[in-house]
Design an enzyme around this catalytic site. Structure first.
Site, short mmCIF file in Angstrom:
data_model
loop_
_atom_site.label_atom_id
_atom_site.label_comp_id
_atom_site.label_asym_id
_atom_site.label_seq_id
_atom_site.Cartn_x
_atom_site.Cartn_y
_atom_site.Cartn_z
N GLU A 79 36.38 55.29 54.44
CA GLU A 79 36.14 53.98 55.04
C GLU A 79 37.40 53.41 55.71
OE1 GLU A 79 32.52 52.26 52.37
OE2 GLU A 79 34.52 51.98 51.52
N HIS A 98 38.09 45.28 51.45
CA HIS A 98 36.67 45.68 51.51
C HIS A 98 36.18 45.91 50.09
CE1 HIS A 98 32.95 47.71 52.14
NE2 HIS A 98 33.43 48.91 51.86
N HIS A 100 32.54 46.01 47.27
CA HIS A 100 31.09 46.14 47.10
C HIS A 100 30.64 45.06 46.12
CE1 HIS A 100 31.32 50.76 48.14
NE2 HIS A 100 31.85 49.99 49.07
N TYR A 125 36.05 24.87 51.37
CA TYR A 125 36.92 26.04 51.27
C TYR A 125 36.25 27.29 51.84
CZ TYR A 125 40.68 23.62 49.02
OH TYR A 125 41.73 22.77 48.80
N HIS A 165 25.81 47.13 51.59
CA HIS A 165 27.10 47.78 51.38
C HIS A 165 28.15 46.82 50.82
CE1 HIS A 165 30.12 50.89 53.22
NE2 HIS A 165 30.62 50.32 52.16
#
Length: 215
Positions: A79, A98, A100, A125, A165
């Protein structure tokens, strides 16, 4: 040269610290998720493939040249291109997270949400740290088509949610990317808790005001 090495050592340690913090608080699990950060010379450090964010070794992080070539460290994650796409489109970004994360992934599975901006502005926020959350359509992990889908959406947002994802979030620093990712996950959790309730998000005027104040 010494200054560059010192910067790199500190950044390696910071990636390990942030990864463990996210893992320990269940923002990620197993060997899912990856973190990257750029050095001032353009080189990039990234968590390697099949590595748990809770047990990273600073010496084994994957290192890329400014041109995107893997030059040292363990084998990079498949990735890696997600991070490179974000850096290409977000010139001020110095880090990408990144994950999950469960609630964000859940949001990506709900039919009928606006794919250009999935979550309402529930808190100040969220607006300040995330702003807008578009969704990239589903492609298998590592698919080149996913790179283009992320690139397109990263032009207008530093946070992109990948369908089925998880989120990819860029920041001007690693801490900024971390905090924005956490804000996204907590807002997704709030949204799921409130489904079925009549909610009162920030108005468009309040949202615009925050964006003006905080960019």
């Amino acid at each position: 040269m010494t200054a560059v090495l010192s910067e790199e050592t500190k950044l390696r340690d910071e990636i390990v610290t942030v990864g463990k913090s996210l893992f320990d608080r269940c923002f990620t699990f197993g060997s899912t998720g990856n973190i990257s950060a750029r050095l001032s010379n353009g080189d990039m450090l990234m968590t390697p493939t099949n590595a748990s964010l809770g047990a990273l070794d600073p010496a084994r992080l994957s290192k890329f040249s400014a041109e995107g070539v893997h030059v040292s460290g363990d084998k990079p994650t498949k990735e890696a291109f997600l991070h490179q796409c974000m850096y290409c489109e977000r010139s001020t970004a110095s880090a990408v997270v990144h994950l999950h994360s469960t609630n964000a992934v859940a949001i990506s599975l709900i039919e009928g949400l606006n794919p250009e901006d999935l979550l309402p502005p529930l808190t100040a926020y969220y607006v300040m740290r995330v702003g807008k959350l578009p969704m990239a359509p589903y492609f298998p992990p590592g698919d080149a088509a996913l790179a283009e889908a992320v690139r397109e959406r990263a032009r207008d947002s530093h946070a992109v949610l990948l369908a089925n994802h998880g989120p990819v979030v860029a920041g001007k620093s690693l801490r900024e990317a971390q905090y924005a990712t956490e804000e996204l996950e907590e807002t997704a959790k709030l949204f799921l808790m409130l489904r079925g309730e009549k909610i009162r998000p920030l108005t468009q005027e309040q949202r615009d005001d925050l964006m003006e104040r905080h960019g």
